[in-house]
Design a protein around this motif. Structure first.
Motif, PDB file in Angstrom:
ATOM      1  N   ILE A  89       4.232 -11.123  -3.586  1.00 16.01           N
ATOM      2  CA  ILE A  89       3.553 -11.306  -4.651  1.00 16.01           C
ATOM      3  C   ILE A  89       1.880 -11.348  -4.240  1.00 16.01           C
ATOM      4  O   ILE A  89       1.207 -10.848  -5.296  1.00 16.01           O
ATOM      5  N   VAL A  90       1.359 -12.094  -3.347  1.00 20.37           N
ATOM      6  CA  VAL A  90       0.122 -12.271  -3.275  1.00 20.37           C
ATOM      7  C   VAL A  90      -0.768 -10.874  -2.845  1.00 20.37           C
ATOM      8  O   VAL A  90      -1.575 -10.588  -3.540  1.00 20.37           O
ATOM      9  N   PRO A  91      -0.240 -10.164  -1.883  1.00 21.77           N
ATOM     10  CA  PRO A  91      -1.039  -9.074  -1.583  1.00 21.77           C
ATOM     11  C   PRO A  91      -0.985  -7.897  -2.659  1.00 21.77           C
ATOM     12  O   PRO A  91      -1.790  -7.166  -3.044  1.00 21.77           O
ATOM     13  N   ALA A  92       0.475  -7.779  -3.308  1.00 23.46           N
ATOM     14  CA  ALA A  92       0.550  -6.866  -4.551  1.00 23.46           C
ATOM     15  C   ALA A  92      -0.381  -7.377  -5.695  1.00 23.46           C
ATOM     16  O   ALA A  92      -0.795  -6.329  -6.407  1.00 23.46           O
ATOM     17  N   SER A  93      -0.524  -8.418  -5.907  1.00 23.96           N
ATOM     18  CA  SER A  93      -1.466  -9.176  -7.057  1.00 23.96           C
ATOM     19  C   SER A  93      -2.751  -8.594  -6.800  1.00 23.96           C
ATOM     20  O   SER A  93      -3.349  -8.042  -7.887  1.00 23.96           O
ATOM     21  N   LEU A  94      -3.170  -8.735  -5.721  1.00 19.80           N
ATOM     22  CA  LEU A  94      -4.783  -8.321  -5.292  1.00 19.80           C
ATOM     23  C   LEU A  94      -4.864  -6.891  -5.626  1.00 19.80           C
ATOM     24  O   LEU A  94      -5.636  -6.143  -6.052  1.00 19.80           O
ATOM     25  N   ALA A  95      -3.852  -6.145  -4.874  1.00 19.08           N
ATOM     26  CA  ALA A  95      -3.842  -4.647  -5.028  1.00 19.08           C
ATOM     27  C   ALA A  95      -3.823  -4.249  -6.390  1.00 19.08           C
ATOM     28  O   ALA A  95      -4.452  -2.862  -6.526  1.00 19.08           O
ATOM     29  N   ASP A 107       1.078  -1.198  -0.016  1.00 13.25           N
ATOM     30  CA  ASP A 107      -0.017  -0.015  -0.175  1.00 13.25           C
ATOM     31  C   ASP A 107       0.814   1.289  -0.005  1.00 13.25           C
ATOM     32  O   ASP A 107       0.473   2.257  -0.461  1.00 13.25           O
ATOM     33  N   ARG A 108       2.089   1.166   0.603  1.00 19.49           N
ATOM     34  CA  ARG A 108       2.865   2.279   0.745  1.00 19.49           C
ATOM     35  C   ARG A 108       3.598   2.742  -0.626  1.00 19.49           C
ATOM     36  O   ARG A 108       3.932   3.830  -0.839  1.00 19.49           O
ATOM     37  N   VAL A 109       4.127   1.474  -1.194  1.00 17.34           N
ATOM     38  CA  VAL A 109       5.379   1.801  -2.293  1.00 17.34           C
ATOM     39  C   VAL A 109       4.557   1.513  -3.487  1.00 17.34           C
ATOM     40  O   VAL A 109       5.078   2.091  -4.713  1.00 17.34           O
ATOM     41  N   GLY A 110       3.183   1.251  -3.569  1.00 16.49           N
ATOM     42  CA  GLY A 110       2.549   1.023  -5.036  1.00 16.49           C
ATOM     43  C   GLY A 110       2.671  -0.498  -5.290  1.00 16.49           C
ATOM     44  O   GLY A 110       3.555  -1.307  -5.165  1.00 16.49           O
ATOM     45  N   ALA A 111       1.396  -0.859  -5.860  1.00 18.49           N
ATOM     46  CA  ALA A 111       1.215  -2.345  -6.185  1.00 18.49           C
ATOM     47  C   ALA A 111       1.875  -2.795  -7.122  1.00 18.49           C
ATOM     48  O   ALA A 111       2.534  -3.868  -7.277  1.00 18.49           O
ATOM     49  N   ARG A 112       2.200  -2.047  -8.275  1.00 19.28           N
ATOM     50  CA  ARG A 112       2.961  -2.554  -9.485  1.00 19.28           C
ATOM     51  C   ARG A 112       4.456  -2.693  -8.985  1.00 19.28           C
ATOM     52  O   ARG A 112       5.130  -3.762  -9.208  1.00 19.28           O
ATOM     53  N   ARG A 113       4.806  -1.588  -8.352  1.00 20.30           N
ATOM     54  CA  ARG A 113       6.362  -1.857  -7.801  1.00 20.30           C
ATOM     55  C   ARG A 113       6.702  -2.878  -6.944  1.00 20.30           C
ATOM     56  O   ARG A 113       7.602  -3.765  -6.982  1.00 20.30           O
ATOM     57  N   ALA A 114       5.698  -3.120  -5.902  1.00 20.33           N
ATOM     58  CA  ALA A 114       5.680  -4.211  -4.783  1.00 20.33           C
ATOM     59  C   ALA A 114       5.711  -5.470  -5.792  1.00 20.33           C
ATOM     60  O   ALA A 114       6.475  -6.518  -5.526  1.00 20.33           O
ATOM     61  N   PHE A 115       4.751  -5.703  -6.649  1.00 16.00           N
ATOM     62  CA  PHE A 115       4.695  -6.874  -7.374  1.00 16.00           C
ATOM     63  C   PHE A 115       5.940  -6.967  -8.225  1.00 16.00           C
ATOM     64  O   PHE A 115       6.317  -8.272  -7.996  1.00 16.00           O
ATOM     65  N   GLY A 116       6.622  -6.245  -8.569  1.00 16.65           N
ATOM     66  CA  GLY A 116       7.762  -6.521  -9.639  1.00 16.65           C
ATOM     67  C   GLY A 116       8.895  -7.060  -8.889  1.00 16.65           C
ATOM     68  O   GLY A 116       9.682  -7.807  -9.038  1.00 16.65           O
TER      69      GLY A 116
END
Length: 476
Positions: free
Chosen positions: A127-133, A82-91
């Protein structure tokens, strides 16, 4: 900025942001490959043992080291997303996972393999929370988001069900292939991610170090204690110490979230009825599914004498059906409401576990194979609707945190199932008796959470202020 468990405003026919389709495919591939990796190792353990030597404890950590880091870091990963952004965290999470997969494949000894599996679990936790976000941002319209989550969940369901099959087939070539197969899938997902819309950051808030550390200590202590209890018993000193650390860290976590200036998981979110019930349902679903796969993987090889390939193929009917169940979950929810597939899925899983726990040891193998199907099908039906229901009532800036809580409870459920069921089969009057007791216990748990699912309130909330809505859910 609101931290409530209130729904984002209903956008009706809002258009999808640019790159939504690419975001969905990338999220699906990421979820597929990390879920596949959670189970693909089980069937290949005998081959790994022959290659590296070592006792059962070392091989157990090849499986559970991944689970340990996954469960311990999920809450932190959701907040960071939530803080750094979903796309960045997922990557970042996917890149770490892919690199660790390569390290597993090239591991020269068991110690290096276990270490690389720990890093894999850390990447999977992001991966899991970032993909849902990512999906929460890409699909602001609830109806479209529900369909997207069903497709996303199909990747996880197929990955979980296909894990034993893929492990049996690939281990015939070389057990290292079970890790190398992650590389092309992960790289493709990373390439697709570059075509998605950048995610906003939640700037201007502090970092909850006390909450992060206490959450990791609590989840890590609980998971470690459960894993070691399966091998050493629940009264072993290190097990008691681990559970003591988990209890103290958990209490500290609640205090920090209540009194901290920038809580990682605000207590109103944890107290809200939708969050509590969703976490409980997710926990029981993973107890049932992961417990069943763990028990039957051992049963078919150790008691029935099947090869690793034959054991993997025994899970194929469940795998094939699962591929069709998850995409239909959105239609089912649209036709009957989101709560209905959650309840129906749990009842279906409970029925399968109950019958598996009652069939005699003389039952033919084909019957065991057929009885796996309702267990996998029930989970595939319930999880997408449960996830969509939760995200519909969470604002986009809290999607990572809420999905982190949900998936943390699911992973703890899977880890505890393996540990507790392993202890029951080792200490009961024979493996079959312990397996039956474990399956019946899982069925009872799933039935209990199915009863609590009537408390779920599907659909978008009306539009009171977030604070008032949150207070009502927390007090209910």
């Amino acid at each position: 900025m609101s931290s409530s468990l209130a729904s984002a405003p209903h956008t009706g026919s809002a258009a999808r942001p640019q790159g939504a389709g690419w975001a969905l495919v990338a999220a699906l591939l990421g979820f597929f490959v990390m879920t596949l990796d959670a189970l693909i190792v089980n069937v290949a353990l005998p081959e790994i043992g022959r290659g590296f030597g070592g006792g059962i404890t070392g091989l157990q950590w090849v499986v559970d080291g991944y689970t340990l880091m996954f469960a311990a870091l999920l809450l932190s990963a959701g907040s960071i997303t939530d803080r750094v952004g979903a796309r960045r965290a997922f990557g970042v999470g996917l890149a770490v996972f892919v690199a660790a997969s390569a390290a597993c494949g090239f591991a020269p000894n068991l110690g290096v393999l276990i270490g690389a599996r720990l890093v894999q679990g850390a990447g999977a936790a992001v991966i899991v929370p970032a993909s849902l976000a990512l999906l929460r941002e890409a699909y602001p319209d609830p109806a479209r988001r529900a369909r997207a989550i069903s497709v996303w969940a199909m990747g996880g369901s197929v990955g979980a069900a296909a894990g034993p099959v893929a492990g049996g087939v690939l281990s015939l070539v070389d057990w290292r292939m079970i890790f190398f197969v992650n590389l092309p899938v992960g790289v493709l997902a990373l390439l697709l991610l570059t075509r998605t819309t950048p995610s906003p950051r939640r700037a201007g808030t502090g970092f909850d170090w006390a909450g992060q550390v206490s959450a990791v200590a609590a989840m890590g202590g609980l998971t470690y204690g459960a894993i070691e209890a399966g091998a050493s018993g629940f009264t072993a000193p290190r097990v008691l110490i681990a559970f003591g650390v988990a209890a103290l860290a958990g209490a500290l976590f609640l205090v920090t979230q209540d009194r901290g200036r920038h809580p990682m998981v605000p207590l109103p979110l944890l107290r809200a009825r939708t969050m509590l019930v969703s976490a409980g349902v997710g926990f029981s679903l993973n107890v049932g599914f992961y417990g069943m796969v763990f028990l039957l993987s051992l049963y078919l090889q150790q008691t029935r004498g099947l090869s690793s390939l034959a054991t993997g193929m025994a899970f194929l009917p469940m795998t094939l059906l699962t591929a069709f169940i998850s995409p239909s979950a959105a239609w089912f929810a649209a036709r009957f409401g989101q709560r209905m597939p959650v309840v129906t899925g749990q009842l279906t899983m409970a029925a399968g576990l109950l019958v598996l726990g009652l069939v005699p040891a003389s039952a033919p193998t084909w019957l065991m194979v057929l009885l796996m199907i309702p267990v996998g099908a029930g989970g595939s039906l319930a999880v997408p609707a449960l996830t969509a229901l939760l995200l519909d009532r969470v604002p986009a800036e809290r999607a990572g945190t809420a999905s982190g809580v949900l998936n943390a409870s699911r992973q703890v459920g899977g880890a505890l199932a393996v540990a507790v069921f392993g202890a029951l089969t080792a200490r009961h009057a024979g493996f079959v008796h312990g397996m039956h007791a474990s399956l019946l216990s899982a069925a009872a748990l799933v039935l209990a959470t199915a009863a609590t699912s009537v408390l779920l309130r599907p659909g978008a909330a009306a539009q009171p202020t977030p604070a008032k809505h949150l207070e009502r859910e927390a007090a209910a």
